[in-house]
Enzyme design. Structure first.
Site, PDB file in Angstrom:
ATOM      1  CG  HIS A  77       9.393  -7.925   0.874  1.00  0.00           C
ATOM      2  ND1 HIS A  77       8.407  -8.870   0.699  1.00  0.00           N
ATOM      3  CD2 HIS A  77       9.852  -7.622  -0.374  1.00  0.00           C
ATOM      4  CE1 HIS A  77       8.275  -9.128  -0.587  1.00  0.00           C
ATOM      5  NE2 HIS A  77       9.143  -8.392  -1.262  1.00  0.00           N
ATOM      6  CG  HIS A 236       6.456  -5.576  -4.647  1.00  0.00           C
ATOM      7  ND1 HIS A 236       6.280  -5.672  -3.281  1.00  0.00           N
ATOM      8  CD2 HIS A 236       7.361  -6.534  -4.966  1.00  0.00           C
ATOM      9  CE1 HIS A 236       7.029  -6.658  -2.810  1.00  0.00           C
ATOM     10  NE2 HIS A 236       7.684  -7.198  -3.815  1.00  0.00           N
ATOM     11  CG  ASP A 240      11.180  -6.361  -4.407  1.00  0.00           C
ATOM     12  OD1 ASP A 240      10.869  -6.598  -3.222  1.00  0.00           O
ATOM     13  OD2 ASP A 240      10.762  -7.047  -5.361  1.00  0.00           O
ATOM     14  CG  HIS A 263      15.786  -9.343  -5.973  1.00  0.00           C
ATOM     15  ND1 HIS A 263      15.451  -8.297  -5.142  1.00  0.00           N
ATOM     16  CD2 HIS A 263      14.660 -10.079  -6.124  1.00  0.00           C
ATOM     17  CE1 HIS A 263      14.177  -8.403  -4.800  1.00  0.00           C
ATOM     18  NE2 HIS A 263      13.678  -9.468  -5.385  1.00  0.00           N
TER      19      HIS A 263
END
Length: 304
Positions: A77, A236, A240, A263
């Site tokens: 973030h 969001h 990311d 991720h």
């Protein structure tokens, strides 16, 4: 030419780690041109950790960096905010193992950076320009980078849940004409009540609450204020991804698209890009009117 950026002054904040649940103090500091983004754990005598994809050592529900001495978790973030404001060089000090989660979005970090001020430096800003497509897949999940004269992010999630309607599960943003601050920075992380017990058994989400995440039960969002905008969940994921992509060390000129990526897959994509040297080139932008990304002016102004 487009110039590198750093902070005008240092600034401090504190908060709780999403996964560790521990209070941590954070300091953002200016850095010299061509330094990049560097993390320092002030509670240890360890060496600094460069914000680089090859220093990623954990991608379970967050992105962690390590130098084989210490680890710093949940960097995405903050990195997303730095990318969105075009900060090339900064030193980030932490007195604990995790970047504080703040409100679950990048917005508090944007506020910190703009409060500290943004200063242009006497060195050209460097970009990674994609010239050949690169893709990685894991079962039905995939992530891809393709040539594009600008920076565009498209993301699709797929949740079969009453809180997720079809119209809110895909988004595409061209950041050469759309502001990161207005469209992405306020989107919060999210999680399901049904997963909390299992996560905490694995020492994850120990600091999570409705104060720093959108929490969803079997039927609806339980936060009193609801969502900030209809497609906050997929926005969001874009937030990311921008943070993960900034681990290239420079801004990206290209189009990133993904289906149910996270991720781990984002990091695999960067490693695959690095392994294919013919797929990209490092460039600078001589004409400031042809910036591939719409950055806010280098002034301490908060943009809603």
């Amino acid at each position: 030419m487009l110039r590198q950026r750093t902070l005008s002054s240092k600034i401090n904040a504190s908060g709780v780690g999403l996964h560790t649940g521990k209070k941590v103090s954070l300091t953002l500091m200016p850095a010299d041109a061509d330094t990049g983004i560097t993390f320092i754990r002030t509670d240890t005598k360890s060496n600094p950790i460069k914000a680089s994809f090859d220093n990623v050592n954990d991608t379970r529900l967050q992105t962690s960096l390590s130098n084989d001495e210490v680890k710093i978790s949940t960097v995405e973030h903050l990195l997303s905010a730095l990318a969105g404001l075009g900060i090339d060089n900064a030193i980030i000090q932490l007195d604990g193992p995790e970047v504080p989660i703040m409100d679950g979005s990048a917005r508090p970090f944007v506020f910190m950076i703009q409060s500290a001020g943004i200063k242009e430096q006497n060195a050209p800003k460097k970009f990674i320009k994609v010239i050949k497509p690169i893709e990685v897949r894991q079962n039905e999940k995939w992530a891809r980078i393709e040539p594009f004269d600008g920076f565009k992010v498209a993301f699709t999630i797929d949740f079969n849940h009453p809180a997720f309607d079809n119209s809110s599960q895909s988004s595409e943003i061209d950041f050469s004409s759309v502001s990161y601050l207005s469209q992405v920075s306020r989107a919060r992380t999210f999680g399901f009540v049904r997963d909390i017990e299992n996560l905490r058994k694995n020492n994850l989400a120990l600091g999570g609450s409705v104060n720093n995440a959108v929490v969803i039960d079997d039927y609806r969002v339980v936060n009193d204020e609801g969502v900030r905008f209809q497609d906050e969940f997929v926005k969001h994921k874009i937030l990311d991804a921008i943070g993960d992509l900034y681990l290239l060390g420079h801004g990206l000129i290209g189009s990133f698209s993904a289906y149910k990526s996270g991720h781990h897959l984002n990091n695999l994509l960067l490693r695959e890009l690095d392994n294919n040297q013919e797929a990209w080139e490092e460039v600078i932008i001589e004409d400031v009117t042809k910036s591939p990304i719409l950055y806010t002016s280098p002034e301490p102004l908060l943009v809603d």
